[in-house]
Design an enzyme around this catalytic site. Structure first.
Site: not given
Ligand code: NAD
Ligand code: UDP
Length: 321
Positions: A18-19, A39, A43, A160, A201
């Site tokens: 996603f990001v 991988n 994604g 995590y 989420r």
């Molecule tokens: P996402 O699951 O959409 O993206 C993660 C990507 O990493 C996926 O495409 C997945 O296939 C790939 N991946 C996972 N394990 C792998 C591996 N071992 N080798 C190669 N690719 C691998 O999630 P996202 O929300 O886009 O998050 C992206 C990054 O940002 C992550 O590191 C996540 O921890 C961090 N992050 C996201 C959020 C958020 O709110 N979206 C918040 C905090 C941190």
């Molecule tokens: N949550 C919720 N309903 C849902 C999914 C999550 O109330 O269908 C709550 C979850 O328990 C947390 C918050 O929403 O308190 C945010 O959850 P999310 O999984 O989006 O991310 P987190 O910030 O916990 O990593």
């Protein structure tokens, strides 16, 4: 400012997520060539299909934990051309990392370590996608970068939280011992188009539930808070950090804080459905509050988010329709 050389190659691990996919899109628009290595566990290459794949964007299907994948990077790009390596690879939603506990620990340890070594061998900048989860269930509110956090090291979510904390420790140690040119972004809950509908989420669950006319699921009583950042704001903050000289972690997130119950109100208002809620048990170690102090990002990067929650939800819903 030591900006990356124009036209150079940026390697984005997790680029099909996603990001990561929004970041690849932005880097291509800014004139870089991009290698996305992913991988495809959470994604999809669909997230990149609208971009110039095979031209300025190369996609490598591989796990960054595997040495074979790291070797394959040499086949697709000359190390001298790589100016930055960005680590966005990791399961990110609680259901995704709880279903892959050991893979999550592996990618945040071995995966990050391999990617740091690859960046060092390219003499490239390294950016680590860390998370607000390093603050755990925070005892300080809002969370600034100098707060060390409150994480249960053996709780379910630790796979995590501790993986990301270890990644940060790896980055900091390589900065000190090997002169790694590193940036660390602590991302707070980010949402927008291309989130996998079943990622579990809260924003994706509630948007899809509302669109299907189903009750919105609230875990616990809905009084816990989160601060939701629209993906274009998040990516803009990340790119500013990448192009800056700012060392040490930087929070990038929207400081406007909502209870989960308020989020349900906003989503049902935007989608124009009558609010109906199904209350479910609160998962273990679920943080009670979360709001970034973005003073550092604001002062050092001139960054602050532009998109309000209702507007961002509207954009996400439009993309789904
Ligand atoms: P996402 O699951 O959409 O993206 C993660 C990507 O990493 C996926 O495409 C997945 O296939 C790939 N991946 C996972 N394990 C792998 C591996 N071992 N080798 C190669 N690719 C691998 O999630 P996202 O929300 O886009 O998050 C992206 C990054 O940002 C992550 O590191 C996540 O921890 C961090 N992050 C996201 C959020 C958020 O709110 N979206 C918040 C905090 C941190
Ligand atoms: N949550 C919720 N309903 C849902 C999914 C999550 O109330 O269908 C709550 C979850 O328990 C947390 C918050 O929403 O308190 C945010 O959850 P999310 O999984 O989006 O991310 P987190 O910030 O916990 O990593």
């Amino acid at each position: 400012m030591t900006a990356l050389a124009r036209g150079s190659v940026v390697v984005v691990a997790g680029g099909a997520g996603f990001v990561g996919s929004h970041l690849c899109e932005r880097l291509l628009a800014d004139g870089y060539r991009v290698v996305a290595v992913d991988n495809l566990s959470t994604g999809s290459t669909d997230n990149l299909a609208h971009l110039p794949v095979g031209e300025r964007l190369t996609v490598v299907d591989g796990d960054i934990v595997s040495t074979e994948t790291m070797a394959r990077l040499n086949d697709v790009v000359d190390r001298n051309d790589v100016s930055a390596v960005l680590n966005f690879a990791s399961p990110a939603s609680p259901p995704a990392y709880l279903a892959r506990p050991l893979e999550t620990l592996a990618v945040g340890s071995t995966g990050t370590w391999s990617l740091i070594n690859y960046a060092l061998s390219c003499n490239a900048r390294f950016l680590m996608a860390s998370t607000s989860e390093v603050y755990g269930d925070p005892l300080e509110h809002p969370q600034s970068e100098d707060y060390w956090g409150n994480v249960n090291p053996i709780g379910e979510r630790s796979v995590y939280d501790e993986a990301k904390r270890f990644s940060e420790a790896l980055v900091a140690a390589h900065e000190r011992s090997a002169g790694l040119d590193a940036r660390i972004v602590r991302i707070f809950n980010t949402y927008g188009p291309r989130m996998q509908p079943d990622d579990g989420r809260v924003v994706t669950n509630m948007v899809h539930q509302a669109l299907a006319g189903q009750p919105l699921t609230i875990y616990g009583d809905g009084s816990q808070t989160r601060s939701f950042c629209y993906v274009s704001d998040e990516v803009d903050g990340i790119v500013r950090l990448l192009q800056s000289d700012v060392r040490g972690p930087v929070n990038i997130g929207n400081p406007h804080e909502f209870t989960i119950r308020e989020l349900a109100d906003v989503i049902s208002d935007v989608i124009d459905v009558e609010l109906s809620i199904s209350y479910l048990p609160l998962p273990s170690d679920d943080p009670k509050v979360r709001r970034p102090d973005i003073g550092r990002a604001n002062e050092l990067l001139g960054w602050e988010p532009q998109v309000q929650l209702a507007d961002g939800i509207r954009l996400m819903v439009e993309s789904l329709r």
